[in-house]
Design a protein around this motif. Structure first.
Motif, PDB file in Angstrom:
ATOM      1  N   TYR A   1      70.389  67.845  55.819  1.00 24.46           N
ATOM      2  CA  TYR A   1      69.849  66.661  56.382  1.00 24.46           C
ATOM      3  C   TYR A   1      69.272  65.844  55.361  1.00 24.46           C
ATOM      4  O   TYR A   1      69.214  64.490  55.465  1.00 24.46           O
ATOM      5  CB  TYR A   1      68.542  67.525  57.200  1.00 24.46           C
TER       6      TYR A   1
ATOM      7  N   PHE B   1      70.460  61.808  55.269  1.00 25.51           N
ATOM      8  CA  PHE B   1      69.548  60.623  55.105  1.00 25.51           C
ATOM      9  C   PHE B   1      69.915  59.634  53.849  1.00 25.51           C
ATOM     10  O   PHE B   1      69.833  58.439  53.991  1.00 25.51           O
ATOM     11  CB  PHE B   1      68.097  61.120  54.673  1.00 25.51           C
TER      12      PHE B   1
ATOM     13  N   ASP C   1      72.614  57.523  54.992  1.00 21.96           N
ATOM     14  CA  ASP C   1      72.138  56.395  55.906  1.00 21.96           C
ATOM     15  C   ASP C   1      71.529  55.453  55.062  1.00 21.96           C
ATOM     16  O   ASP C   1      71.556  54.132  55.503  1.00 21.96           O
ATOM     17  CB  ASP C   1      71.212  57.051  56.956  1.00 21.96           C
TER      18      ASP C   1
ATOM     19  N   LEU D   1      65.848  69.309  63.978  1.00 23.23           N
ATOM     20  CA  LEU D   1      65.598  69.639  62.638  1.00 23.23           C
ATOM     21  C   LEU D   1      65.167  70.873  62.058  1.00 23.23           C
ATOM     22  O   LEU D   1      64.463  71.400  63.037  1.00 23.23           O
ATOM     23  CB  LEU D   1      64.762  68.428  62.115  1.00 23.23           C
TER      24      LEU D   1
ATOM     25  N   ASP E   1      61.810  61.247  56.778  1.00 22.04           N
ATOM     26  CA  ASP E   1      63.094  60.922  56.568  1.00 22.04           C
ATOM     27  C   ASP E   1      63.815  60.628  57.986  1.00 22.04           C
ATOM     28  O   ASP E   1      64.711  59.768  58.009  1.00 22.04           O
ATOM     29  CB  ASP E   1      64.154  62.198  56.120  1.00 22.04           C
ATOM     30  N   TYR E   2      63.456  61.234  58.947  1.00 25.58           N
ATOM     31  CA  TYR E   2      64.100  61.223  60.439  1.00 25.58           C
ATOM     32  C   TYR E   2      63.347  60.577  61.336  1.00 25.58           C
ATOM     33  O   TYR E   2      63.568  60.472  62.666  1.00 25.58           O
ATOM     34  CB  TYR E   2      64.644  62.768  60.806  1.00 25.58           C
ATOM     35  N   LYS E   3      62.136  59.829  60.887  1.00 25.13           N
ATOM     36  CA  LYS E   3      61.291  59.324  61.883  1.00 25.13           C
ATOM     37  C   LYS E   3      61.733  57.911  62.135  1.00 25.13           C
ATOM     38  O   LYS E   3      61.127  57.300  63.178  1.00 25.13           O
ATOM     39  CB  LYS E   3      59.770  59.361  61.594  1.00 25.13           C
TER      40      LYS E   3
ATOM     41  N   ARG F   1      65.009  54.851  62.483  1.00 29.75           N
ATOM     42  CA  ARG F   1      66.378  54.514  62.155  1.00 29.75           C
ATOM     43  C   ARG F   1      66.617  53.361  61.882  1.00 29.75           C
ATOM     44  O   ARG F   1      65.758  52.371  61.867  1.00 29.75           O
ATOM     45  CB  ARG F   1      66.795  54.526  63.751  1.00 29.75           C
TER      46      ARG F   1
ATOM     47  N   SER G   1      74.898  55.287  61.563  1.00 30.39           N
ATOM     48  CA  SER G   1      74.161  56.273  61.118  1.00 30.39           C
ATOM     49  C   SER G   1      74.740  57.698  60.978  1.00 30.39           C
ATOM     50  O   SER G   1      75.639  58.166  61.955  1.00 30.39           O
ATOM     51  CB  SER G   1      72.901  56.301  61.940  1.00 30.39           C
TER      52      SER G   1
ATOM     53  N   ARG H   1      72.821  60.331  60.698  1.00 29.22           N
ATOM     54  CA  ARG H   1      71.671  61.350  61.122  1.00 29.22           C
ATOM     55  C   ARG H   1      71.508  61.052  62.601  1.00 29.22           C
ATOM     56  O   ARG H   1      71.433  62.207  63.421  1.00 29.22           O
ATOM     57  CB  ARG H   1      70.309  60.502  60.794  1.00 29.22           C
ATOM     58  N   PHE H   2      71.773  59.788  63.227  1.00 27.21           N
ATOM     59  CA  PHE H   2      71.423  59.657  64.709  1.00 27.21           C
ATOM     60  C   PHE H   2      72.734  59.202  65.403  1.00 27.21           C
ATOM     61  O   PHE H   2      73.489  58.317  65.041  1.00 27.21           O
ATOM     62  CB  PHE H   2      70.557  58.651  65.050  1.00 27.21           C
TER      63      PHE H   2
ATOM     64  N   VAL I   1      69.539  65.424  66.601  1.00 24.84           N
ATOM     65  CA  VAL I   1      70.129  64.656  65.425  1.00 24.84           C
ATOM     66  C   VAL I   1      71.784  64.904  65.653  1.00 24.84           C
ATOM     67  O   VAL I   1      72.189  66.119  66.236  1.00 24.84           O
ATOM     68  CB  VAL I   1      69.739  65.351  64.094  1.00 24.84           C
TER      69      VAL I   1
END
Ligand SMILES: [Zn+2]
Length: 192
Positions: free
Chosen positions: A12, A16, A19, A49, A58-60, A62, A80, A82-83, A90
Motif C-alpha cells: 500500500y 501511494f 500515485d 486497508l 496516505d489513503y485519505k 485522492r 491512480s 490506490r483508488f 481500495v
C-alpha cells in the motif's frame, strides 16, 4: 499468494508513492489550455486497508488538479493505483479478492472479513463487475488487443494478473493496477 498481499503494508505504501509520481507528472504537463494546475485533492474514506494503515494519511486524499486560469478551471484527475474510480474499497483489494481462484466459500469469506471487512455480497458484486461491466468498457475493448495472449474473460481478474510477467505477486499486481489505471479517473462519487 495473492491473499498474503492483502495485508502487506509495503504494497500500500508503494501504491501511494506511485500515485504521488503520477500526480506530479500530470501537474508538470499542465492544463490543456496552457494554464497551471493547482492541487485540489478529494477526501476519500477507503475500506479494505490493513488496520495499521487506517489512521495514516496516505489513503485519505485522492490527487486531483484544478486549472488556475480564470475562465477555464478545468479539473484533471490523474490516474491512480490506490483508488479504482468510485469504488469504496481500495483498488488492490477489488483485484485481489475477486481473483481468489475458487470463489468465495464461507471459510474464505470469514477470513476475508477479518482481513478487509468484506461481505460475500460485495465479493460477488466485484466478480460480476470484472466479468460483466469491466469487459464491456471501451478501455478493455481497446486494451485487450495489447495483450500477447487472449484471455478467458470469465477468469478475470486472475487471468489478467497472470498475464503480466513478474517474479512475484506484488509486481504483477502493480502492473495490473497500472494497466487499468485509465479506468480510475472517473469522478469520485462513491460506490461499493
Ligand atoms: Zn485550463
Amino acid at each position: 499468494m495473492y491473499q498474503n498481499l492483502l495485508s502487506d503494508s509495503r504494497l500500500y505504501k508503494l501504491l501511494f508513492e506511485i500515485d504521488q509520481d503520477l500526480a506530479a507528472e500530470a501537474k508538470a504537463k499542465g492544463c490543456h489550455c496552457g494554464g497551471r494546475l493547482d492541487s485540489a485533492r478529494y477526501r476519500r474514506k477507503p475500506r479494505g486497508l490493513p488496520t495499521e494503515l487506517e489512521d495514516q494519511d496516505d489513503y485519505k486524499k485522492r490527487h486531483s488538479l484544478c486549472c488556475a486560469k480564470e475562465g477555464c478551471r478545468c479539473r484533471t484527475t490523474p490516474p491512480s493505483l490506490r483508488f479504482l474510480g468510485r469504488k469504496v474499497y481500495v483498488g488492490a483489494v477489488v483485484v485481489l479478492v475477486a481473483a481468489l481462484r475458487h470463489g468465495p466459500t464461507p471459510v474464505r469469506i470469514a477470513k476475508l472479513r477479518k482481513f478487509v471487512g468484506v461481505s460475500v455480497r460485495t465479493v460477488n458484486r466485484w466478480r460480476q463487475w470484472w466479468r460483466l461491466i469491466f469487459v464491456g468498457t471501451p478501455f478493455w475493448k481497446a486494451a485487450r488487443g495489447l495483450l500477447r495472449v487472449p484471455l478467458d474473460e470469465q477468469s478475470l481478474p486472475l487471468a489478467l494478473l497472470e498475464a503480466f510477467p513478474g517474479h512475484d505477486a506484488q509486481s504483477r499486481l502493480v502492473c495490473l493496477l497500472r494497466f487499468i489505471s485509465p479506468l480510475s479517473t472517473s469522478p469520485p462519487r462513491q460506490e461499493s
